[in-house]
Design a protein around this motif. Structure first.
Motif: not given
Length: 276
Positions: A27-32, A49-52, A241-242, A247-249
Motif C-alpha cells: 500500500i505505501p508503495l502504491f501511494l508513492w 502504480t497499476l502493478f501495486c 518477496l523478490p 518494486v522497492v528498487c
C-alpha cells in the motif's frame, strides 16, 4: 453426495497472515507511485502504480480465499487471483526493460549498431513476446483448473510455455541492463548533487534484474510440481518477496528519467531513437 472442493486449500492457500502482510506493505508503495505519477507522469511510474494495485488486490483475494472455506470453494475467484499474479508479472518486467532503455537515451550515448544488441533493444518485439507469454499463462490457468484431466495436462503445458517465455524475456532484460552497465561503468553518475537513484541507477537496475531472475527461475523450476510451487514456505520468499523488493528498487528517487528529460535527449539528436 460428495462435499464441495476447497480449491484454495488444494492450491496451498493457507497463510492468511502472509497474504495480509504483503497486501499491507504494498500500500505505501502504491501511494508513492500514485504521487510520482502525478509529479512526473513517466510511463514506469504509471505502470508500477497499476502493478501495486494488482498485487494489493491479489493478496487481499488470497487472504479471503485462505480464511473462508466458502470462498475457498469459489473456483472463479481462485482463477481470478491466479491470473492477477500471472499477468501482473508483465507489469513488473516491462518497466525494467523500458527503464534501461530510457536511461540509455538520457545518458547521451550513441546507439549501438551491433545487430544482436539492436534486436535485444527492440521495444516492439519485446512487447510481442510479452503478450504471447501473458496469453499462454491466462489460457494455461483456465485449462489447468478444468475437471477434464486432458485439459489439465494441456493447461500445465501452456503455463510452462508461458513461464519459459517470461524467463527468456527476463534474461533479455538482464542482458541489456548489463550491456548498458558495461558501457557506462565509468560514465560519471557520481555527482553527489544528483538523486540517489540517478547516481546509482545502473546498479539498482542490476539488482532489479537479479530479483526478477530469482522469481522466474523458481516459477519455471516448479511449474510441473504444483505442490512445491504452491508451498507457501517457498512461494512467499522466492516469488512474492523478490517482486516486492524489486518494486522497492523502482521507488528509488531519481531512478526514472522524467518525460521532459527524455524529450530533450531525443531532440538534441545525440540519441534520436523513437521513444514508444
Amino acid at each position: 453426495m460428495s462435499s464441495p472442493i476447497n480449491y484454495a486449500s488444494a492450491f496451498g492457500f493457507h497463510s492468511v497472515a502472509g497474504a495480509i502482510f504483503f497486501a499491507v506493505i504494498y500500500i505505501p508503495l502504491f501511494l508513492w507511485f500514485v504521487w510520482q505519477s502525478f509529479k512526473n507522469a513517466a510511463y514506469v511510474y504509471i505502470v508500477m502504480t497499476l502493478f501495486c494495485a494488482m498485487r494489493v488486490t491479489a493478496f487481499i483475494i488470497r487472504a479471503l480465499l485462505a480464511n473462508s472455506t466458502t470462498l475457498g470453494q469459489n473456483l472463479g475467484l481462485l482463477i481470478a487471483d491466479e491470473i492477477l499474479f500471472s499477468v501482473g508479472f508483465s507489469f513488473l518486467l516491462y518497466p525494467a526493460y523500458i527503464l534501461g532503455l530510457d536511461r540509455e537515451i538520457t545518458s547521451g550515448a550513441e546507439p549501438v549498431e551491433f545487430w544482436l544488441v539492436k534486436l535485444i533493444r527492440n521495444r516492439r518485439l519485446f512487447r510481442w513476446f510479452l503478450a504471447i507469454g501473458t496469453a499462454l499463462g491466462i489460457a494455461g490457468i483456465n485449462l489447468a483448473t478444468d475437471s477434464d484431466p486432458s485439459n489439465v495436462a494441456i493447461g500445465l503445458d501452456l503455463r510452462e510455455a508461458g513461464s519459459i517465455v517470461f524467463l527468456f524475456l527476463t534474461v533479455v532484460q538482464s542482458v541489456q541492463t548489463f550491456i548498458f552497465l558495461g558501457e557506462h561503468i565509468e560514465s560519471g553518475y557520481s555527482n553527489d548533487s544528483r538523486p540517489f537513484g540517478d547516481r546509482h541507477g545502473n546498479y539498482i537496475l542490476c539488482a532489479i534484474s537479479m530479483l526478477l531472475i530469482v522469481r522466474e527461475i523458481f516459477n519455471v523450476a516448479t511449474i510441473k510440481d504444483q505442490s512445491k510451487q504452491n508451498n507457501e514456505h517457498l512461494w512467499f520468499p522466492l516469488l512474492a518477496l523478490p517482486e516486492w523488493l524489486a518494486v522497492v528498487c523502482y521507488a528509488a528517487p531519481g531512478l526514472v528519467p522524467s518525460r521532459s528529460a527524455l524529450k530533450m535527449a531525443a531532440e538534441t539528436g545525440v540519441n534520436s531513437r523513437v521513444i514508444i
